[in-house]
Design an enzyme around this catalytic site. Structure first.
Site, PDB file in Angstrom:
ATOM      1  CG  PHE A  51      29.011  41.156  51.094  1.00 38.66           C
ATOM      2  CD1 PHE A  51      29.256  39.793  51.013  1.00 38.66           C
ATOM      3  CD2 PHE A  51      29.907  41.947  51.788  1.00 38.66           C
ATOM      4  CE1 PHE A  51      30.373  39.229  51.612  1.00 38.66           C
ATOM      5  CE2 PHE A  51      31.032  41.386  52.388  1.00 38.66           C
ATOM      6  CZ  PHE A  51      31.256  40.028  52.307  1.00 38.66           C
ATOM      7  CG  ASP A  70      29.244  45.864  46.080  1.00 35.90           C
ATOM      8  OD1 ASP A  70      30.104  45.355  45.328  1.00 35.90           O
ATOM      9  OD2 ASP A  70      29.305  45.808  47.323  1.00 35.90           O
ATOM     10  CE1 TYR A  81      38.136  40.702  48.136  1.00 31.91           C
ATOM     11  CE2 TYR A  81      38.975  42.935  48.432  1.00 31.91           C
ATOM     12  CZ  TYR A  81      38.017  41.979  48.673  1.00 31.91           C
ATOM     13  OH  TYR A  81      36.928  42.302  49.436  1.00 31.91           O
ATOM     14  CE  LYS A  82      34.839  39.595  46.987  1.00 35.58           C
ATOM     15  NZ  LYS A  82      33.644  40.361  47.381  1.00 35.58           N
ATOM     16  NE  ARG A 134      31.153  32.325  46.940  1.00 35.65           N
ATOM     17  CZ  ARG A 134      31.549  33.529  47.351  1.00 35.65           C
ATOM     18  NH1 ARG A 134      30.723  34.561  47.262  1.00 35.65           N
ATOM     19  NH2 ARG A 134      32.743  33.718  47.869  1.00 35.65           N
TER      20      ARG A 134
HETATM   21  C1  LIG Z   1      33.651  40.914  48.813  1.00 36.27           C
HETATM   22  C2  LIG Z   1      32.578  41.926  48.991  1.00 36.27           C
HETATM   23  C3  LIG Z   1      32.789  43.074  49.772  1.00 36.27           C
HETATM   24  C4  LIG Z   1      34.045  43.192  50.573  1.00 36.27           C
HETATM   25  O1  LIG Z   1      34.354  44.480  50.977  1.00 36.27           O
HETATM   26  P1  LIG Z   1      35.828  44.798  51.517  1.00 36.27           P
HETATM   27  O2  LIG Z   1      35.710  46.103  52.160  1.00 36.27           O
HETATM   28  O3  LIG Z   1      36.740  44.795  50.311  1.00 36.27           O
HETATM   29  O4  LIG Z   1      36.233  43.711  52.453  1.00 36.27           O
HETATM   30  C5  LIG Z   1      31.789  44.038  49.799  1.00 36.27           C
HETATM   31  N1  LIG Z   1      30.643  43.875  49.094  1.00 36.27           N
HETATM   32  C6  LIG Z   1      30.403  42.757  48.359  1.00 36.27           C
HETATM   33  C7  LIG Z   1      29.142  42.600  47.602  1.00 36.27           C
HETATM   34  C8  LIG Z   1      31.361  41.743  48.314  1.00 36.27           C
HETATM   35  O5  LIG Z   1      31.124  40.629  47.629  1.00 36.27           O
END
Ligand SMILES: *Cc1c(COP(=O)(O)O)cnc(C)c1O
Length: 399
Positions: free
Chosen positions: A115, A186, A211-212, A358
């Site tokens: 990401f 992660d 939150y996911k 997705r």
């Molecule tokens: C959703 C996501 C994030 C988001 O990070 P935030 O700091 O919570 O906005 C980071 N890494 C991955 C792999 C994600 O899918």
């Protein structure tokens, strides 16, 4: 907790009428108990207890308590997960702590599926440290081959946010350790999506959002894990008073609390944690192995149905369910417009540039009937090119 009652868990979520929600991998839906739980924190705790809430309502210990409840879902040892901040912040802390533990090494190894936020964090940390570190980004399938004695730390997202491709956490952690490197995992698309065994895999650091799949609510705080064996030595580059061993001693010099507790920074987000707590009341009732089995059943049904009805969509997720997380992605040139047309008909997934549609499959609130209806809607939209209307070609800020 074997014997998960998926009819009961479905009842515990609110979904708007007519919506089939295949986007819990971006923002999980609201647990019905969340509104009352937040209300209680606001009017029962904040309003009545005022500053006394920190002790009387247990706000100060909430990051560790919720951390342990999440820890059960990701195979962490009790006492080694802390909740707070955002995932990007927790990745920064874990990565900086790992680099500090490997002072002679200069390479951060990541992959092209990672990401962007994780890569941005690494780039900015490299600049801030000014010690000549290098971010090496390789194809996901080649990570193991690139773990050398130059590598200080691997920075990997377990489940690819676009394709759903899953790494072999245990094997890659072993490969890293054999070369003397550390691992930062992660878990954004793993926590609540599939069983994770951080302790069993020997992971060093991990972080994830809530939150996911965990349904903690928009902007819900993240979590971070530090392996027990590193608790005494891990020190993040971002420190604050609540990560101090004795915050209320107000000592001028930083002395970190051990492990995940030392990754706390500032005041916990009490209102956000209240909503997360309501979500974890649901998760406390479920067995992750059973969630995984249901997720695979639903995903296989979805893939077979979409491939049969929509030959113009190309599966980009691994076909082998063992190599996938709990999401399914298809490639389509006009994927953005197609997704808008689906959303307009109540089938909510999301779009990831340049051409990925997705869909997240979350068994806590989805069943076979939902999946069949979603396939029918997709078949109609694709067959009749219903996406090819001007209103579906406009792009919003959030896709
Ligand atoms: C959703 C996501 C994030 C988001 O990070 P935030 O700091 O919570 O906005 C980071 N890494 C991955 C792999 C994600 O899918």
């Amino acid at each position: 907790m074997p014997g998960t009652d998926f009819t009961a868990t479905r009842e515990m979520f609110h979904l708007p009428e007519g919506v089939i929600y295949l986007d819990g991998n971006s923002l999980g839906p609201m647990p019905k108990a969340a509104a009352a739980r937040v209300q209680r924190t606001v009017t029962g705790e904040w309003a009545e207890m005022l500053i006394g809430g920190w002790t009387r309502a247990g706000w100060m210990e909430q990051p560790a308590r919720l951390g342990d409840r999440i820890g059960r879902l990701v195979g962490a040892e009790p006492g080694h997960v802390a909740v707070g901040d955002t995932l990007s912040v927790k990745i920064h802390q874990a990565l900086s702590a790992a680099l500090a533990l490997r002072p002679g090494r200069r390479v951060i190894l990541s992959d092209e599926g990672n990401f962007p936020s994780d890569l941005y964090v690494a780039q900015a940390l490299i600049d801030a440290l000014g010690q000549g570190h290098e971010l090496r980004v390789v194809p996901p399938g080649e990570v193991a081959a690139h773990v050398t004695r130059e590598v200080a730390v691997t920075l990997l997202t377990d489940v690819d946010y676009r394709t759903g491709r899953r790494h072999d956490m245990a094997a890659l952690t072993r490969a890293a350790h054999e070369m003397g490197a550390l691992t930062v995992w992660d878990l954004a698309h793993s926590a609540g999506a599939l069983p994770v065994d951080l302790a069993g895999a020997g992971a060093d650091f991990a972080a994830g959002c809530t939150y996911k799949y965990l349904n903690g609510g928009p902007g819900a705080p993240a979590f971070v894990y530090v392996a027990p064996r590193l608790a005494a030595s891990a020190r993040p580059a971002l420190a604050g008073w609540l990560g101090h061993a004795a915050p209320f001693a107000f000592e001028p010099d930083y002395r970190p609390a051990p492990g995940a507790a030392g990754m706390r920074v500032g005041t916990p987000p009490v209102l956000g944690m209240a909503a997360l707590e309501a979500a974890l009341d649901v998760w406390d009732r479920v067995d992750m192995a059973e969630v995984r089995a249901r997720s695979i059943e639903l995903s296989e049904l979805f893939i077979a149905g979409v491939e049969a009805a929509c030959p113009m969509l190309e599966l980009v997720s691994p076909r082998d369910p063992d190599r996938r997380g709990s999401q399914v992605a298809f490639r389509f040139g006009d994927g953005h417009a197609a997704m808008q047309a689906l959303i307009a008909r109540g089938v909510v997934g999301d779009f990831r540039a340049p051409d990925i549609m997705r869909f997240g499959l979350a068994p806590l609130y989805l069943d076979e009937a939902d999946i069949r209806r979603a396939i029918d809607v997709m078949a109609e939209v694709m067959e009749r090119r219903l996406w090819d209307r001007p209103e579906y070609h406009a792009r919003a800020a959030v896709t």
